[in-house]
Design a protein around this motif. Structure first.
Motif, short mmCIF file in Angstrom:
data_model
loop_
_atom_site.label_atom_id
_atom_site.label_comp_id
_atom_site.label_asym_id
_atom_site.label_seq_id
_atom_site.Cartn_x
_atom_site.Cartn_y
_atom_site.Cartn_z
N VAL B 270 0.82 -1.30 0.01
CA VAL B 270 -0.16 0.03 -0.04
C VAL B 270 1.11 1.17 0.15
CG1 VAL B 270 -1.83 1.30 1.31
CG2 VAL B 270 -1.60 -1.27 1.34
N ALA B 271 0.59 2.25 -1.02
CA ALA B 271 1.52 3.23 -0.88
C ALA B 271 1.13 4.24 0.03
CB ALA B 271 1.36 3.92 -2.55
N TRP B 272 0.03 4.35 0.27
CA TRP B 272 -0.59 5.08 1.45
C TRP B 272 -1.88 4.86 1.75
CZ3 TRP B 272 0.60 9.83 -2.05
CH2 TRP B 272 -0.65 10.22 -2.88
N VAL B 273 -1.98 5.17 3.01
CA VAL B 273 -3.82 5.01 3.43
C VAL B 273 -4.23 6.41 3.64
CG1 VAL B 273 -5.39 4.20 5.15
CG2 VAL B 273 -3.29 2.81 4.40
N GLU B 274 -5.46 6.59 3.03
CA GLU B 274 -5.76 7.97 2.90
C GLU B 274 -7.12 8.19 3.66
OE1 GLU B 274 -5.53 9.90 -1.03
OE2 GLU B 274 -7.20 11.05 -0.63
N GLU B 275 -7.16 9.32 4.57
CA GLU B 275 -8.39 9.72 5.22
C GLU B 275 -8.74 8.40 6.03
OE1 GLU B 275 -11.10 12.21 3.19
OE2 GLU B 275 -10.50 13.81 4.56
N PRO B 276 -8.14 7.71 7.01
CA PRO B 276 -8.66 6.55 7.31
C PRO B 276 -9.92 6.97 8.33
CG PRO B 276 -6.56 7.09 8.37
CD PRO B 276 -6.66 8.01 7.22
N THR B 277 -9.77 8.25 8.79
CA THR B 277 -10.82 8.58 10.03
C THR B 277 -11.21 9.80 10.04
OG1 THR B 277 -11.43 8.36 12.34
CG2 THR B 277 -9.24 8.99 11.75
N SER B 278 -12.03 10.56 10.90
CA SER B 278 -12.28 12.13 10.83
C SER B 278 -11.34 12.65 10.61
CB SER B 278 -13.12 12.30 12.21
OG SER B 278 -13.20 13.80 12.23
N PRO B 279 -11.57 13.61 9.57
CA PRO B 279 -10.44 14.92 9.24
C PRO B 279 -10.12 15.78 10.45
CG PRO B 279 -12.59 15.44 8.24
CD PRO B 279 -12.76 13.96 8.77
N ASP B 280 -10.78 15.55 11.40
CA ASP B 280 -10.58 16.44 12.55
C ASP B 280 -9.74 15.94 13.49
OD1 ASP B 280 -12.43 18.50 11.24
OD2 ASP B 280 -14.32 17.64 12.47
N ASP B 281 -9.63 14.70 13.57
CA ASP B 281 -9.23 13.91 14.60
C ASP B 281 -7.66 13.62 14.64
OD1 ASP B 281 -8.70 12.12 16.66
OD2 ASP B 281 -10.72 11.02 16.27
N VAL B 282 -6.84 14.62 14.79
CA VAL B 282 -5.38 14.51 14.78
C VAL B 282 -4.72 13.73 15.54
CG1 VAL B 282 -3.12 15.96 15.41
CG2 VAL B 282 -5.25 17.09 14.56
N LEU B 283 -5.55 13.31 16.78
CA LEU B 283 -4.88 12.05 17.58
C LEU B 283 -5.18 10.87 17.02
CD1 LEU B 283 -5.51 13.84 21.15
CD2 LEU B 283 -3.72 13.97 19.90
N ALA B 284 -6.07 10.74 16.43
CA ALA B 284 -6.49 9.38 15.91
C ALA B 284 -5.78 8.88 14.62
CB ALA B 284 -7.94 9.24 15.55
N HIS B 285 -5.53 10.11 13.86
CA HIS B 285 -4.65 9.92 12.69
C HIS B 285 -3.21 9.50 13.31
CE1 HIS B 285 -7.48 11.80 9.93
NE2 HIS B 285 -6.83 11.21 9.05
N ALA B 286 -2.74 10.26 14.48
CA ALA B 286 -1.43 9.75 14.68
C ALA B 286 -1.41 8.36 15.48
CB ALA B 286 -1.22 10.84 16.03
N GLU B 287 -2.45 7.91 16.09
CA GLU B 287 -2.45 6.71 16.53
C GLU B 287 -2.50 5.41 15.45
OE1 GLU B 287 -2.03 5.44 19.67
OE2 GLU B 287 -2.86 3.29 19.40
#
Lengths: 444, 444
Positions: B270-287
């Motif tokens: 996978v080259a990248w995974v895009e928008e896995p979750t809410s776009p407002d969720d900085v902490l969830a993206h980090a996790e």
């Protein structure tokens, strides 16, 4: 059965900028306004569900257009079905796949959904013959959990967590309700502290706040640090050491600036520092909170949605969460936020003031006081004595407390005469004072 | 001197939902749309500045109302003054104290400001006789820094930092410009990967993408995990091991769900995974980023503003930042985000597609390639071959590259005939096919 037959939106504006009421570091001249929605049915009871989005003037017509865009989601629908399953109703509104693009879940479109959701709750409470807080506090834990959309929340709270919190409170509800009715809900006042007031008015309003029984007041800061130190000193000297004084920067600072500024105010015993920086900036709030500890950071009135609330809690970015009745998507989303806060031990002290925000948000705190945390000791609701006279059931604030509403509904219905008088731009208040109409609106 | 004499807004909608183009896990049936703005002056050159907010159908009229609310900020103003100091112009629009309440700095009102700002940039570039990317890349570092509002950013980048980055690139600009013109800017394509396409169409479009010279494609995922694994396998088998395949979940998941889902796709490279979750969720993206490493996380097309961008960078929540031309407040705010990314070594691979997003965003990447990072190796711009024929200067994408526009302007002007044909609800495409008009709009 009955059908929803109409959704009407009105642009209501109060010319508050003429008196400098509501002036703060970011909002020098607000005209407190409401994009006001009424939802009618063909039921013989004649009940209308009313609610609004609070704005501060220009752009209220944009908010009006956003509410109107939701018309076809409700008009023509079976009223009983819509009201009986408010969880499903909320999800259908928030997850409209095309409208969602306009946020997602933030700003004008999300607040519009909040107004429609809140109007439906007002209608449901009127039909039930109960004030909203009592209606919610009488619902079963399972019904309450079903009102919440847990998407994006499960790393902080699960449906099972929420159910557990609510079930634990069931045996305590009756006693807590009696206690709420006997003791009221603590209020604090922002009335003395607007930036536009001179020293004499500041001191007089501080004294009146103490005389009126408030244990906490709040000052607006962030314009000029020396001036803030002087005003804080004046307020502290006026109210004495036993009254809590919070300060509110209305998003004025960057991180280092916030810390430096607050250090200047620290000697006056600061109850909390509100909105030190951008309401979207979870990480900056966390950094400021760490550096000014033990002074608490408060934020939330501009918190766009439950996802930002979740992160503020996860990052320990604040210790006072200030929900707002019309910023997120209505009662359901604020219930999600109350549950998040309860699970993680954060106290909720709602933002209020504006137009009707006190009338609306008190129901959420009182629900919490009966059916969720039961906390009447560390929490308080903001109070500002503006514009209550325009509501059918204005708040009852005496002795520094909110007293539980007894009238059926959500408290969000305005008087017909007020709606007509303050209609923008055709109501007499505006048409008789054309020079005060913001240019942006007059020509558009 | 000349005056700005008019601001016109139009509701333009393309009935793309009829073909399942653009379908993904959260947006099953979009009608690609533009709230389109034109700004005219009384100058004899006759130039009109054009731009738009991209939406996906319902609610485009709300976006239109928000743009109209900005009319009095520009109409009547001295055009030279407005265009010469675009930093000041941006700040006046974004910091309107009443309109700001409707965000702040997010959603419908913020995107409306973006459209007006971008239309002014289009006008300035047309007057200068330069494509926007070249106009920006010819400005001095000091002028560029002045375009950016550093409020809320100084904990991550200061004006001095930005100036240093831009000054370091000045001696390299001429050579980089030649290189850009010779090599073009890398593109990747999402054309094959929409959820609504059947296997035959998926495989055929994958083959065509490779034949057309694209080194990366992207698949939409998030509907059904087994189906995603199957489609990913088909795509990988079709394109072979040397073509990168990114996946895009369009905000479908919570944290644990994202990690589980991505583990199923990991074997296909996978080259990248895009928008896995809410776009407002900085902490969830980090996790998520931490748990799926080394697979990169990409996000940003729904990033509300520079404050969210800053936090995504600070929290290492993604390693591919996907700016969008019409989500934030225009060129100025995207410049702030490009500077943040440059300072912190994050690669920017813009979101595009929709209506005119390719035409608009290429200018920002090409500016970066000349006057900021100069990176033509790790960055790429999304490309979708929809609706380009409606633009006066459509993108030139060949051999898997964007070729630098040479026509004056920002690329955001649509053809008059297209504007008339797709006007909603009165243009012939809509009035002749009434059954396809969304209910919410027909009755409103």
């Amino acid at each position: 059965m009955s059908r929803i037959t109409g959704l009407r939106v009105r642009d209501i504006r109060f010319p508050t900028s003429r008196e400098h009421d509501g002036s703060d570091a970011m909002n020098p001249a607000p005209d407190y306004s409401a994009a006001y929605v009424e939802i009618a049915t063909d039921a013989l009871d004649g009940h209308v569900g009313s609610a609004f989005v609070f704005t501060i003037g220009r752009g209220n017509e944009v908010q009006e257009a956003a509410i109107a865009a939701l018309r076809e989601h409700v008009v023509g629908a079976d009223a009983e079905a819509v009201l009986a399953d408010m969880g499903d109703t909320w999800r259908r509104l928030v997850h409209d796949s095309q409208l969602r693009w306009l946020g997602p879940e933030k700003g004008v479109m999300h607040m519009a959904i909040g107004a429609v959701v809140n109007a439906l709750w007002d209608l449901r409470a009127k039909r039930a013959g109960q004030p909203l807080w009592a209606l919610l506090a009488d619902m079963s834990p399972a019904e309450l959990v079903d009102l919440v959309d847990f998407r994006y929340l499960t790393d902080a709270i699960t449906p099972a967590d929420a159910l557990g919190l609510l079930e634990a409170a069931v045996p305590l509800r009756a006693e807590r309700k009696r206690r709420l009715e006997q003791r009221g809900y603590p209020a604090y006042t922002t009335t003395p502290g607007w930036l536009g007031y001179d020293d004499e008015k500041l001191a007089r309003l501080c004294r009146e706040a103490v005389d009126d029984g408030f244990a906490q007041i709040k000052l607006k800061v962030g314009g000029d640090v020396d001036e803030d130190v002087r005003r804080m000193g004046l307020a502290r000297a006026t109210v004495g050491p036993d009254i809590r004084i919070a300060v509110d920067a209305n998003q004025r600072w960057d991180v280092d600036e916030a810390v430096t500024w607050i250090e200047r105010l620290r000697p006056f015993d600061v109850a909390w520092v509100e909105e030190p920086t951008s309401p979207d900036d979870v990480l900056a709030h966390a950094e400021i909170a760490r550096r000014i500890a033990p002074i608490p950071v408060a934020t939330g009135e501009h918190m766009a949605n439950r996802v930002i609330a979740k992160q503020l809690i996860q990052a320990r970015a604040m210790s006072v969460l200030q929900i707002d009745a019309t910023r997120v998507a209505g009662v359901n989303e604020n219930l999600a936020i109350l549950l998040l806060a309860a699970k993680h031990g954060v106290r909720v002290c709602p933002h209020a003031g504006g137009v009707g925000l006190c009338e609306a948000v008190q129901h959420l705190s009182m629900f919490d006081a009966v059916a969720l945390t039961g906390d009447l000791d560390t929490r308080c609701i903001e109070y500002v004595d503006h514009l209550h006279e325009h509501f059918v059931t204005p708040v009852d604030v005496r002795d520094g407390r909110y007293w539980p509403p007894t009238a059926p509904g959500a408290g969000t219905e305005m008087l017909g005469g007020s709606l007509d008088t303050y209609s923008f731009p055709d109501g007499p208040v505006w048409s008789a004072a054309d020079e005060t109409i913001p240019d942006a609106v007059r020509v558009a």
